[in-house]
Motif scaffolding. Structure first.
Motif, PDB file in Angstrom:
ATOM      1  N   ALA A 169     119.032  37.004 102.499  1.00 30.63           N
ATOM      2  CA  ALA A 169     119.777  38.265 102.489  1.00 30.63           C
ATOM      3  C   ALA A 169     119.167  39.236 103.483  1.00 30.63           C
ATOM      4  O   ALA A 169     117.946  39.285 103.664  1.00 30.63           O
ATOM      5  N   SER A 170     120.048  40.000 104.127  1.00 25.73           N
ATOM      6  CA  SER A 170     119.621  40.997 105.111  1.00 25.73           C
ATOM      7  C   SER A 170     120.024  42.385 104.632  1.00 25.73           C
ATOM      8  O   SER A 170     121.168  42.615 104.230  1.00 25.73           O
ATOM      9  N   THR A 171     119.091  43.311 104.745  1.00 24.57           N
ATOM     10  CA  THR A 171     119.379  44.709 104.405  1.00 24.57           C
ATOM     11  C   THR A 171     119.523  45.578 105.650  1.00 24.57           C
ATOM     12  O   THR A 171     119.651  46.790 105.545  1.00 24.57           O
ATOM     13  N   ASP A 172     119.487  44.955 106.845  1.00 27.66           N
ATOM     14  CA  ASP A 172     119.697  45.712 108.084  1.00 27.66           C
ATOM     15  C   ASP A 172     120.873  45.135 108.874  1.00 27.66           C
ATOM     16  O   ASP A 172     120.886  45.140 110.092  1.00 27.66           O
ATOM     17  N   PHE A 173     121.867  44.637 108.158  1.00 26.31           N
ATOM     18  CA  PHE A 173     122.996  43.945 108.772  1.00 26.31           C
ATOM     19  C   PHE A 173     124.083  44.891 109.249  1.00 26.31           C
ATOM     20  O   PHE A 173     124.946  44.498 110.031  1.00 26.31           O
TER      21      PHE A 173
ATOM     22  N   VAL B 257     119.130  40.898 113.530  1.00 30.07           N
ATOM     23  CA  VAL B 257     119.302  40.916 112.076  1.00 30.07           C
ATOM     24  C   VAL B 257     118.214  40.055 111.457  1.00 30.07           C
ATOM     25  O   VAL B 257     118.021  38.903 111.855  1.00 30.07           O
ATOM     26  N   THR B 258     117.491  40.615 110.513  1.00 32.70           N
ATOM     27  CA  THR B 258     116.433  39.879 109.828  1.00 32.70           C
ATOM     28  C   THR B 258     116.829  39.628 108.385  1.00 32.70           C
ATOM     29  O   THR B 258     117.600  40.382 107.790  1.00 32.70           O
ATOM     30  N   PHE B 259     116.285  38.568 107.823  1.00 35.62           N
ATOM     31  CA  PHE B 259     116.617  38.156 106.465  1.00 35.62           C
ATOM     32  C   PHE B 259     115.349  37.978 105.650  1.00 35.62           C
ATOM     33  O   PHE B 259     114.293  37.612 106.177  1.00 35.62           O
ATOM     34  N   GLY B 260     115.483  38.243 104.366  1.00 40.66           N
ATOM     35  CA  GLY B 260     114.443  37.932 103.408  1.00 40.66           C
ATOM     36  C   GLY B 260     114.890  36.795 102.512  1.00 40.66           C
ATOM     37  O   GLY B 260     116.071  36.435 102.472  1.00 40.66           O
ATOM     38  N   LEU B 261     113.941  36.215 101.790  1.00 37.37           N
ATOM     39  CA  LEU B 261     114.229  35.119 100.868  1.00 37.37           C
ATOM     40  C   LEU B 261     114.333  35.674  99.450  1.00 37.37           C
ATOM     41  O   LEU B 261     113.479  36.448  99.012  1.00 37.37           O
ATOM     42  N   TYR B 262     115.394  35.261  98.742  1.00 35.30           N
ATOM     43  CA  TYR B 262     115.643  35.737  97.380  1.00 35.30           C
ATOM     44  C   TYR B 262     115.973  34.553  96.490  1.00 35.30           C
ATOM     45  O   TYR B 262     116.380  33.485  96.974  1.00 35.30           O
ATOM     46  N   LEU B 263     115.809  34.769  95.193  1.00 37.01           N
ATOM     47  CA  LEU B 263     116.272  33.777  94.220  1.00 37.01           C
ATOM     48  C   LEU B 263     116.855  34.486  93.014  1.00 37.01           C
ATOM     49  O   LEU B 263     116.448  35.605  92.668  1.00 37.01           O
TER      50      LEU B 263
ATOM     51  N   PRO C 296     107.872  37.326 105.085  1.00 37.49           N
ATOM     52  CA  PRO C 296     108.279  38.522 105.832  1.00 37.49           C
ATOM     53  C   PRO C 296     109.705  38.385 106.348  1.00 37.49           C
ATOM     54  O   PRO C 296     110.176  37.285 106.652  1.00 37.49           O
ATOM     55  N   GLU C 297     110.407  39.505 106.450  1.00 44.28           N
ATOM     56  CA  GLU C 297     111.796  39.475 106.899  1.00 44.28           C
ATOM     57  C   GLU C 297     111.854  39.178 108.393  1.00 44.28           C
ATOM     58  O   GLU C 297     111.322  39.929 109.211  1.00 44.28           O
ATOM     59  N   ARG C 298     112.532  38.072 108.712  1.00 44.87           N
ATOM     60  CA  ARG C 298     112.674  37.648 110.098  1.00 44.87           C
ATOM     61  C   ARG C 298     114.031  36.973 110.279  1.00 44.87           C
ATOM     62  O   ARG C 298     114.860  36.983 109.369  1.00 44.87           O
ATOM     63  N   GLN C 299     114.248  36.361 111.428  1.00 45.01           N
ATOM     64  CA  GLN C 299     115.540  35.741 111.731  1.00 45.01           C
ATOM     65  C   GLN C 299     115.561  34.312 111.178  1.00 45.01           C
ATOM     66  O   GLN C 299     115.307  33.344 111.883  1.00 45.01           O
ATOM     67  N   TYR C 300     115.928  34.212 109.892  1.00 47.58           N
ATOM     68  CA  TYR C 300     115.932  32.922 109.211  1.00 47.58           C
ATOM     69  C   TYR C 300     117.356  32.361 109.123  1.00 47.58           C
ATOM     70  O   TYR C 300     118.339  33.104 109.135  1.00 47.58           O
ATOM     71  N   SER C 301     117.420  31.052 108.980  1.00 51.23           N
ATOM     72  CA  SER C 301     118.708  30.382 108.775  1.00 51.23           C
ATOM     73  C   SER C 301     118.449  28.991 108.213  1.00 51.23           C
ATOM     74  O   SER C 301     117.299  28.567 108.052  1.00 51.23           O
ATOM     75  N   GLN C 302     119.542  28.285 107.927  1.00 46.66           N
ATOM     76  CA  GLN C 302     119.510  26.891 107.470  1.00 46.66           C
ATOM     77  C   GLN C 302     118.542  26.682 106.300  1.00 46.66           C
ATOM     78  O   GLN C 302     117.643  25.837 106.348  1.00 46.66           O
ATOM     79  N   LEU C 303     118.745  27.450 105.255  1.00 44.98           N
ATOM     80  CA  LEU C 303     117.962  27.283 104.032  1.00 44.98           C
ATOM     81  C   LEU C 303     118.389  25.995 103.329  1.00 44.98           C
ATOM     82  O   LEU C 303     119.587  25.754 103.140  1.00 44.98           O
TER      83      LEU C 303
END
Length: 730
Positions: A513-517, A533-539, A627-634
């Motif tokens: 999830a991104s909070t700066d989208f 756009v950076t993303f964090g990991l959530y569950l 840390p919030e970064r440019q993540y994908s393909q979880l």
């Protein structure tokens, strides 16, 4: 051993592919029943003949049609043929000397004569009305990186090229009296884009070459291209009715008329001569009578020896894409140049499951029970789902799908009874393998270039999670019941939530999830292009009463002689969500020494996913240590473990095994460690086996590019596959 260290798995040049594909295209172009040839391009017409481009060469045929003959026999590219006003010569653009230059050749055949020698690309547009010079467009007169073309002329006898007075011009023709020119001022970055309505569209301009007065047909925002003259009327191609058709504009009466009304394929190119019009549509050449407004298909047959279309052995290593693992990682399934292959991890041969160079097979997926491989095939003319035994020995089963279109992201349910996929229209489908019936269980209502549904199966095969856009253009995570089709929104839509995956324990739903989208929510708003756009990991904890796996901890000293915490017994080793009697978690397995024999891995214990939707948004937890970064393909691994890519990290100088300095970093997060760690670098794509213990990744290379000849001097690196033990310590 393969289970402990990386091993490169290469697909070697033992499969006839590229040439066979072209041979199949040639077979399609020339029907076996003697029917007309298709894929004929750029027609031009004289009083008695039609010339056109086909199979990289210029051909000529009588206006009535029939068997065509070649005017050129060059293995490079020749294009844009245009008859001289008297029909005795054909001017065209050719790459004989490695550059696109202007040539002329007698219409009865002979040796082409080169007219231009500039290193810029010269595209033939036609002739001057007196037949003494060839008109062409070229960007040779600009120093800009992407030069704006203008019109030039060069004598048919040879000589120095002369610029025409118009400062810009891309496509155009001079009227028969030589007093006016109808032209398209600029080119566009995507000539084939249908129904484009952006700023690169311009109306057809008609300019008096003495006074430079300009008139134009009525125009709003359509793509109007390739104008030609017939007496005082200008014929051109326009997509103002949704499909590119032929239109005419009478310069005297100012009347605009739609001449053709095709609803299937666009009209691509057009030319005129000897009082008639010819154009290309649906792969055929059509002749149009301007007086009656009627058109006919010209039946043309073009046959010859095409060496580049002959079947041959071709190395398709650089074409590998859509990789996947067998359930326990014994074999790898890949798509390469429209074929489906499986590659052994250590012993055995590469298998070509499809052997179908005349069609495209794509998006393979391996069933978790190990018995089947599914893929999509357009062999019938429309894409069907094909299910085939993994050894390729049995007859494949074809399943026709309702409303056939293009399909993506196929995956089997963990119980191997269903297959999920998405389509062009952003629907999420679930197909029952036994009955072959499919139904929609989710969708994304907003069509944007990026396909972001990324659906995922729950471990018990009863639920599907996917990402869908809201009216705000933010993504939210949805969960759909496979049996009822009912969907529930999981996230609140205040952050951009994507890439949902289920934990193997069935207790959690992970997502990014991104909070700066906000600045990037409108995909075509270029003012936001410089904002990453950076993303964090959530569950999300799915069941009420289930404790968060990330509760605070405290180290307490119980004195000398106290028993240490062990996996499954609480403390740091128990955070993975493991249950009593289950296999040790990944962290414990990785801590074993190489000398300790490892017990055979038991199958995953069946789980039942229970979801309490009431209050679920209050049970969403931000995962610390990422840390919030440019993540994908979880993607999920064993219980309590997920993997994801960090874009661009490897290119910042952190090379790594198999990375070559390019690609992304593959990160692994384990609840047992409560931190993300770099698992491997230089990754372009990856997949995790169904049991979670094996991981396959492809290094950054050039999938889908080149000609499958491997890496060489000055060429991009050839992508390779690496199979690794997912339980190892990086």
């Amino acid at each position: 051993m393969l289970s402990l260290r990386r091993r490169s798995l290469q697909l070697f040049p033992v499969i006839a592919l590229a040439g066979a594909l072209l041979a199949a295209a040639a077979a399609l172009a020339s029907a076996p029943n003697g029917g007309p040839t298709r894929l004929l391009r750029s027609p031009t017409v004289s009083a008695t003949q039609i010339a056109f481009a086909y199979a990289n060469n210029i051909w000529i045929v009588e206006r009535a049609g029939g068997m065509a003959r070649r005017l050129t026999s060059f293995q490079g590219q020749t294009s844009n043929p245009h008859f001289s006003p008297d029909g005795k010569w054909v001017a065209f653009s050719g790459e004989y000397a490695g550059n696109n230059d202007v040539y002329v050749v007698p219409s009865e055949g002979g040796e082409p004569k080169r007219l231009t020698w500039h290193p810029g690309s010269d595209l033939v547009q036609g002739w001057t009305p007196d037949g003494k010079a060839v008109m062409f467009s070229s960007s040779r007169a600009t120093w800009a990186p992407s030069g704006a073309p203008r019109f030039w002329t060069v004598s048919a006898a040879g000589g120095v090229e002369e610029p025409m007075p118009l400062p810009r011009g891309y496509q155009g023709k001079i009227s028969a009296d030589g007093l006016r020119i109808a032209y398209r001022m600029n080119n566009s970055w995507d000539e084939e884009r249908r129904n484009y309505r952006g700023g690169q569209n311009r109306p057809v301009w008609i300019v008096d070459l003495k006074s430079y007065d300009l008139v134009s047909p009525p125009w709003t925002d359509s793509k109007d291209v390739d104008p030609v003259w017939v007496a005082d009327s200008v014929y051109f191609i326009s997509d103002r009715d949704g499909v590119a058709n032929v239109w005419s504009y009478d310069t005297k009466s100012k009347k605009l008329v739609q001449v053709t009304r095709f609803t299937d394929f666009d009209v691509k190119t057009i030319d005129s001569g000897a009082g008639t019009v010819v154009f290309e549509q649906g792969g055929y050449i059509h002749e149009l009578d301007p007086r009656s407004g009627k058109e006919r298909t010209v039946n043309i047959t073009a046959t010859g020896d095409f060496p580049w279309m002959m079947p041959r052995w071709e190395d398709v290593t650089a074409r590998m894409t859509n990789i996947g693992l067998s359930p326990t990682g014994k074999r790898v399934v890949v798509e390469a140049r429209g074929e489906i292959f499986t590659i052994p991890a250590e012993k055995g041969d590469v298998r070509n499951l499809t052997h179908s160079s005349g069609s495209a097979e794509r998006d393979p997926a391996w069933s978790p029970d190990g018995k089947w491989v599914s893929y999509f095939s357009d062999k019938s003319g429309e894409y069907k789902l094909v299910i085939e035994a993994q050894d390729g020995l049995a007859t494949p089963r074809e399943i026709a799908l309702d409303h056939p279109t293009h399909y993506y992201t196929s995956s089997w349910s963990p119980d191997s009874r269903k297959i999920m996929f998405t389509d062009t229209n952003l629907h999420v489908w679930v197909l029952d393998v036994a009955t072959g019936k499919a139904k929609v269980v989710g969708n994304d209502p907003w069509m944007v270039p990026q396909r972001t549904l990324n659906p995922a199966w729950s471990p018990d095969s009863k639920w599907v999670a996917y990402s869908s856009r809201l009216k705000s253009m933010y993504h939210a995570i949805f969960v759909s019941n496979v049996e009822t089709g009912e969907s529930k929104q999981i996230t609140d839509g205040l952050a951009d939530s994507v890439w949902p995956v289920w934990d193997a324990s069935g207790k959690y739903l992970w997502f990014l999830a991104s909070t700066d989208f906000g600045l990037r929510s409108q995909w075509l708003d270029m003012t936001s292009y410089d904002h990453d756009v950076t993303f964090g990991l959530y569950l999300a904890v799915l069941k009420k009463g289930e404790p968060s796996p990330l509760l605070p901890e405290s180290d307490e000293d119980k004195g000398v002689g106290s028993a240490p915490n062990i996996p499954g017994g609480g403390g740091r080793g128990a955070r993975s969500g493991a249950t009593p009697g289950a296999a040790p978690d990944a962290g414990a397995a990785a801590d074993q020494t190489d000398q300790t024999p490892q017990a055979p891995r038991a199958p995953r214990t069946p789980v039942t996913v229970a979801i309490d939707f009431d209050g679920l948004q209050q049970r969403i937890v931000s995962v610390q240590g990422v840390p919030e970064r440019q993540y994908s393909q979880l993607r999920p691994g064993v219980a309590g473990t997920v993997y994801f890519l960090e874009a661009g990290a490897a290119s910042r100088g952190r090379g790594g095994p198999g990375g070559g300095g390019g690609g992304s970093e593959l990160q692994r997060y384990r609840l047992s460690d409560r931190r993300a760690a770099i698992f491997v670098t230089g990754v372009a794509d990856y997949d995790v086996s169904a049991d979670g213990h094996q991981l396959i990744y492809r290094t950054a290379g050039a999938p889908g590019g080149g000609r499958g000849q491997g890496a060489g001097a000055g060429q991009p690196p050839v992508p390779q596959l690496f199979l690794v033990d997912a339980d190892r310590n990086p």
